[in-house]
Motif scaffolding. Structure first.
Motif, PDB file in Angstrom:
ATOM      1  N   THR A  77      58.031  37.888  27.141  1.00 54.36           N
ATOM      2  CA  THR A  77      57.566  38.877  28.119  1.00 54.36           C
ATOM      3  C   THR A  77      58.640  39.274  29.129  1.00 54.36           C
ATOM      4  N   GLY A  78      59.667  38.453  29.272  1.00 52.11           N
ATOM      5  CA  GLY A  78      60.683  38.725  30.275  1.00 52.11           C
ATOM      6  C   GLY A  78      60.261  38.322  31.677  1.00 52.11           C
ATOM      7  N   LYS A  79      59.101  37.683  31.782  1.00 51.42           N
ATOM      8  CA  LYS A  79      58.604  37.251  33.086  1.00 51.42           C
ATOM      9  C   LYS A  79      59.161  35.876  33.441  1.00 51.42           C
ATOM     10  N   VAL A 105      56.343  34.424  38.801  1.00 49.46           N
ATOM     11  CA  VAL A 105      57.161  34.800  39.948  1.00 49.46           C
ATOM     12  C   VAL A 105      57.142  36.320  40.108  1.00 49.46           C
ATOM     13  N   GLY A 106      56.877  36.786  41.333  1.00 50.59           N
ATOM     14  CA  GLY A 106      56.870  38.213  41.602  1.00 50.59           C
ATOM     15  C   GLY A 106      55.551  38.891  41.322  1.00 50.59           C
ATOM     16  N   GLU A 107      54.552  38.147  40.851  1.00 51.96           N
ATOM     17  CA  GLU A 107      53.227  38.702  40.597  1.00 51.96           C
ATOM     18  C   GLU A 107      52.177  37.764  41.190  1.00 51.96           C
ATOM     19  N   LEU A 141      41.620  32.009  39.283  1.00 55.06           N
ATOM     20  CA  LEU A 141      41.804  33.230  40.062  1.00 55.06           C
ATOM     21  C   LEU A 141      40.969  33.191  41.337  1.00 55.06           C
ATOM     22  N   ALA A 142      39.796  32.568  41.260  1.00 52.24           N
ATOM     23  CA  ALA A 142      38.955  32.423  42.452  1.00 52.24           C
ATOM     24  C   ALA A 142      39.639  31.543  43.488  1.00 52.24           C
ATOM     25  N   VAL A 143      40.223  30.436  43.052  1.00 52.13           N
ATOM     26  CA  VAL A 143      40.872  29.501  43.972  1.00 52.13           C
ATOM     27  C   VAL A 143      42.130  30.106  44.582  1.00 52.13           C
ATOM     28  N   THR A 144      42.944  30.759  43.760  1.00 49.67           N
ATOM     29  CA  THR A 144      44.234  31.285  44.225  1.00 49.67           C
ATOM     30  C   THR A 144      44.117  32.629  44.923  1.00 49.67           C
ATOM     31  N   GLY A 145      43.071  33.400  44.590  1.00 51.87           N
ATOM     32  CA  GLY A 145      42.971  34.754  45.110  1.00 51.87           C
ATOM     33  C   GLY A 145      43.846  35.731  44.370  1.00 51.87           C
ATOM     34  N   PHE A 146      44.441  35.305  43.251  1.00 46.76           N
ATOM     35  CA  PHE A 146      45.343  36.159  42.486  1.00 46.76           C
ATOM     36  C   PHE A 146      44.584  37.243  41.728  1.00 46.76           C
ATOM     37  N   GLU A 147      45.350  38.221  41.214  1.00 47.65           N
ATOM     38  CA  GLU A 147      44.769  39.406  40.596  1.00 47.65           C
ATOM     39  C   GLU A 147      44.529  39.267  39.099  1.00 47.65           C
ATOM     40  N   LYS A 148      45.333  38.455  38.431  1.00 43.24           N
ATOM     41  CA  LYS A 148      45.208  38.351  36.978  1.00 43.24           C
ATOM     42  C   LYS A 148      45.795  37.047  36.480  1.00 43.24           C
TER      43      LYS A 148
END
Length: 309
Positions: A77-79, A105-107, A141-148
């Protein structure tokens, strides 16, 4: 999102810490999407003083290959991925914990790394992600609040698949309510959830009560209701079994000596199969010494219901 460092913990301390809340792998059991573990079994694990460490080849190789799966995901993915060496807790619901494999990292995104047998490859076809893992990812995602979240899986040791899963706030809201109810009304209240009919629940009961103590107890009215329901289901099963046999015999009559039959929708086979079985009764009668040498005793408890005299 609070964090507890796990760098200095040994394995037992880590397992004990996991008992202090509901983790991502627990979510599917609470929501009913885990075929290996029921909510009843999860309750026993969370409330028991014992710390039972699961030690098998699947767990071992899953841990060993986690880094390889993460590296391959990054390569394809290059991520850039980063290891997370701490347990996270939800800011509003501290009983909700997360042990992430990696973060991107960065997302505002996480990566979950999996390995599975080739027999499970169909569960990963197209956009499919097994329901138990969807629960795990949405919990994180619920715990971290992240988007995806991203999930990467090595199938059968030679097929690599990765997928992206978007945050589902509606699902998360429902999940939080179910987890909150389990934690407060079951674990903290020390009240087990209703036992279910899952295989894991049956195995757990057999483990908890492997032998009877020879005593007899009086059953209450609720037990009578259960017994009546069991007997009713048994009668229905017998009738359905009889009906199924009738339909099968009609189909066998149609096939006659043919090995297989074809319709617009189905393929039916009725082939001769040769099996070899040990005649244990004859062996015991004619060669008792050999029988005694190789016979293996096993213990189990059998549930039997009879009408009272």
């Amino acid at each position: 999102m609070e964090a507890v460092s796990t760098l200095e913990m040994n394995r037992i301390e880590w397992l004990q810490l996991r008992k202090s809340g509901i983790g991502g792998s627990d979510a599917s059991a609470i929501l009913g999407f885990n075929r290996w573990k029921s909510a009843f079994q999860l309750y026993i694990e969370k409330t028991s003083e014992m710390v039972e460490e699961i030690d098998n080849e699947f767990v071992y190789w899953g841990n060993v290959l986690e880094d390889i799966v993460a590296q391959e995901f990054a390569r394809r993915t290059g991520k850039k991925v980063q290891r997370v060496n701490r347990m996270l807790r939800h800011p509003d619901y501290p009983f909700m914990t997360a042990n992430l494999d990696r973060r991107i990292v960065g997302e505002k995104a996480i990566l979950e790394c999996k390995t599975t047998s080739t027999y499970n490859k169909d569960a990963w076809e197209g956009d499919e992600v097994p329901a138990a893992y969807i629960c795990q990812l949405q919990h994180y995602l619920a715990v971290t609040g992240f988007e995806k979240a991203y999930i990467a899986v090595l199938i059968g040791g030679n097929t690599f698949v990765w997928k992206e899963v978007a945050r589902d706030d509606e699902f998360i809201e429902l999940m939080i309510e179910r987890e909150k109810n389990f934690w407060q009304n079951n674990v903290l209240a020390n009240v087990p959830p209703a036992i279910d009919g899952s295989e894991s629940a049956s195995e757990l009961l057999a483990k908890m009560y492997p032998q009877d103590d020879g005593s007899a107890i009086m059953l209450d009215e609720q037990s009578n209701t259960l017994i009546e329901a069991i007997e009713s289901l048994k009668a229905e099963e017998k009738q359905l079994e009889k009906q199924r046999k009738e339909y099968e015999n009609q189909l066998k009559m149609t096939l006659g000596e043919a090995a297989e039959g074809h319709s617009n929708c189905f393929k039916v086979t009725h082939k001769t199969v040769v099996t070899n079985r040990l005649d244990s009764k004859r062996l015991k009668e004619e060669q008792p010494a050999i029988y005694d040498k190789y016979v293996k005793e096993s213990q189990s408890r059998r549930l039997s219901i009879k009408e009272a005299n």
